[in-house]
Design an enzyme around this catalytic site. Structure first.
Site, short mmCIF file in Angstrom:
data_model
loop_
_atom_site.label_atom_id
_atom_site.label_comp_id
_atom_site.label_asym_id
_atom_site.label_seq_id
_atom_site.Cartn_x
_atom_site.Cartn_y
_atom_site.Cartn_z
N ASN A 12 63.81 14.02 -93.33
CA ASN A 12 62.49 13.95 -93.96
C ASN A 12 61.32 14.69 -93.25
OD1 ASN A 12 59.86 12.59 -94.32
ND2 ASN A 12 60.89 10.81 -95.40
N ASP A 14 58.07 14.69 -93.81
CA ASP A 14 56.73 14.07 -94.10
C ASP A 14 55.85 14.22 -92.66
OD1 ASP A 14 57.62 13.45 -96.62
OD2 ASP A 14 57.69 11.01 -96.24
N HIS A 15 56.37 13.65 -91.60
CA HIS A 15 55.27 13.82 -90.65
C HIS A 15 55.22 14.92 -89.97
CE1 HIS A 15 54.85 9.51 -91.75
NE2 HIS A 15 56.23 9.33 -91.40
N ARG A 23 44.48 18.13 -88.57
CA ARG A 23 43.45 19.18 -88.41
C ARG A 23 43.19 19.91 -89.55
NH1 ARG A 23 42.42 21.31 -83.03
NH2 ARG A 23 42.16 19.37 -81.68
N HIS A 48 58.16 12.96 -99.33
CA HIS A 48 57.64 11.87 -100.24
C HIS A 48 56.19 12.33 -100.37
CE1 HIS A 48 56.51 7.38 -100.34
NE2 HIS A 48 56.15 8.00 -101.55
N ARG A 50 52.94 11.35 -101.72
CA ARG A 50 52.25 9.86 -102.11
C ARG A 50 51.00 10.27 -102.93
NH1 ARG A 50 53.90 5.88 -97.98
NH2 ARG A 50 52.38 4.67 -99.07
N ARG A 54 48.55 11.73 -98.11
CA ARG A 54 48.23 11.55 -96.99
C ARG A 54 49.08 12.52 -95.97
NH1 ARG A 54 50.49 5.44 -95.43
NH2 ARG A 54 49.08 5.21 -97.27
N HIS A 55 50.28 12.98 -96.57
CA HIS A 55 51.06 14.01 -95.64
C HIS A 55 51.55 15.00 -96.53
CE1 HIS A 55 54.21 11.25 -96.98
NE2 HIS A 55 54.03 10.34 -95.88
N GLU A 75 60.87 12.04 -102.92
CA GLU A 75 60.66 10.59 -103.12
C GLU A 75 59.29 10.35 -103.71
OE1 GLU A 75 60.24 8.71 -99.12
OE2 GLU A 75 62.22 9.24 -98.72
N THR A 105 53.51 2.68 -94.29
CA THR A 105 54.78 3.36 -94.55
C THR A 105 55.46 2.46 -95.83
OG1 THR A 105 56.92 4.30 -94.03
CG2 THR A 105 56.29 2.25 -92.75
N THR A 106 56.51 3.00 -96.03
CA THR A 106 56.81 2.18 -97.22
C THR A 106 57.51 0.95 -97.00
OG1 THR A 106 57.57 4.39 -98.13
CG2 THR A 106 58.54 2.54 -99.69
N GLU A 156 69.46 3.46 -102.24
CA GLU A 156 69.23 4.06 -100.81
C GLU A 156 68.76 2.56 -100.50
OE1 GLU A 156 67.28 7.35 -99.78
OE2 GLU A 156 66.06 6.31 -98.00
N HIS A 199 65.42 4.50 -93.53
CA HIS A 199 63.90 4.00 -93.13
C HIS A 199 64.22 3.29 -91.78
CE1 HIS A 199 60.05 2.46 -92.86
NE2 HIS A 199 59.63 3.11 -94.06
N GLY A 200 63.46 3.91 -90.82
CA GLY A 200 63.60 3.62 -89.10
C GLY A 200 64.61 3.78 -88.46
N GLY A 221 63.51 10.58 -90.94
CA GLY A 221 62.17 11.12 -90.48
C GLY A 221 61.50 11.01 -89.30
N1 PXP Z 1 63.79 6.88 -97.24
C1 PXP Z 1 62.96 6.50 -97.78
C2 PXP Z 1 63.11 6.06 -99.46
C3 PXP Z 1 61.54 6.31 -97.33
O1 PXP Z 1 60.65 6.01 -97.93
C4 PXP Z 1 61.44 6.86 -95.95
C5 PXP Z 1 60.09 6.84 -95.36
O2 PXP Z 1 59.28 7.76 -96.06
C6 PXP Z 1 62.77 7.21 -95.20
C7 PXP Z 1 63.78 7.29 -95.72
C8 PXP Z 1 62.65 7.70 -94.05
O3 PXP Z 1 62.02 6.71 -93.20
P1 PXP Z 1 61.78 7.10 -91.54
O4 PXP Z 1 60.71 8.08 -91.75
O5 PXP Z 1 61.31 5.87 -90.96
O6 PXP Z 1 63.04 7.56 -90.82
#
Ligand code: PXP
Length: 254
Positions: A12, A14-15, A23, A48, A50, A54-55, A75, A105-106, A156, A199-200, A221
């Site tokens: 992922n 996103d970050h 910036r 994702h 959103r 935001r990202h 996502e 976050t989600t 998921e 997630h996480g 991610g």
């Molecule tokens: N899966 C889903 C459905 C998510 O919403 C996220 C966070 O955007 C992730 C996976 C990845 O989570 P993390 O960034 O905490 O690894």
């Protein structure tokens, strides 16, 4: 022991976009990160879009779809706006997630039991477009059974509560969340659903969940992008793949 199917890693990005947006310019570019992750062994890319952008930006999604040679997992919240963008982008997969404007976050899984009527048309539209739908849900039996009824081929499992408990050192809570995931993965598989997790996750939790043979994809991610600051993204992907392979071996994979 029967052979566990291969386990895919979706990275992922996103970050990378979060950092870029700090910036407001174009650097660092999430598309460049996606290409580097694939080069290092990622099986797919997740992003994702959103509601508040935001990202990931709309142009990032289009550029990712154009640039990457591996599946794109889009996502999205179940909104008309996101459905329109997903249908125009035509990603390999769409993961429906809950979204609240003020969350960091989600935070929780989708309530597919309570939102059944609202979700059905989105699942149908994505299915009809040939986009593989997954539902991001907690490992709760009622949610899993409803996901199976809703004709989504994939769930998921939200691993956030488990990962948070592990990080906080709350052993009893971590153990009970883990048991929920183990039971949920087995129930979902027996209901005919393909099972993903996300997630996480970090190296240790990814290694552990890789030991569940029902789980065939992890989407990761935040931890990986943070780790990449220290060892680089390619090395992070390699280390994550190695952790997953160790866990998978325990599940009896070749
Ligand atoms: N899966 C889903 C459905 C998510 O919403 C996220 C966070 O955007 C992730 C996976 C990845 O989570 P993390 O960034 O905490 O690894």
């Amino acid at each position: 022991m029967s052979k566990a199917p291969p386990l895919r890693l979706g990275v992922n990005v996103d970050h990378v976009a979060t950092l870029r947006n700090a910036r407001g310019g174009n650097h660092p570019d999430p598309v460049r990160a996606a290409l580097a992750a694939i080069e290092a062994g990622a099986d797919g890319i997740t992003a994702h879009l959103r509601e508040d952008r935001r990202h990931i930006r709309d142009t990032d999604m289009a550029r990712l779809k154009e640039a990457i040679s591996r599946p794109l997992n889009f996502e999205m919240a179940a909104t008309e706006e996101m459905l329109r963008i997903a249908l125009a982008t035509r990603p390999h997969a769409a993961c429906l997630v809950p979204e609240r404007r003020l969350e960091v976050t989600t935070e929780g899984g989708l309530d597919v039991v309570g939102q059944r009527a609202a979700l059905e048309p989105f699942i149908a539209a994505l299915n009809d477009a040939g986009i593989r739908v997954s539902l991001f849900i907690a490992a709760d039996p009622a949610q899993i059974e409803m996901a199976a009824k809703l004709r989504a081929p994939v769930i998921e499992i939200h691993t956030g509560a488990w990962c948070d408990a592990v990080t906080a050192g709350e052993t009893a809570r971590a153990e009970s969340e883990w048991r929920r995931i183990v039971a949920g993965a087995a129930l979902a598989r027996s209901a005919g659903l393909e099972v993903h997790g996300g997630h996480g996750l970090d190296y240790a939790t990814a290694e552990k969940i890789a030991g569940l043979p029902q789980v065939v994809e992890l989407n990761i991610g935040y931890f990986m992008i943070g780790e990449a600051l220290f060892v680089g993204l390619a090395e992070t992907v390699r280390q994550m793949r190695a952790a997953m392979a160790r866990g998978r071996e325990a599940a009896g994979a070749a």
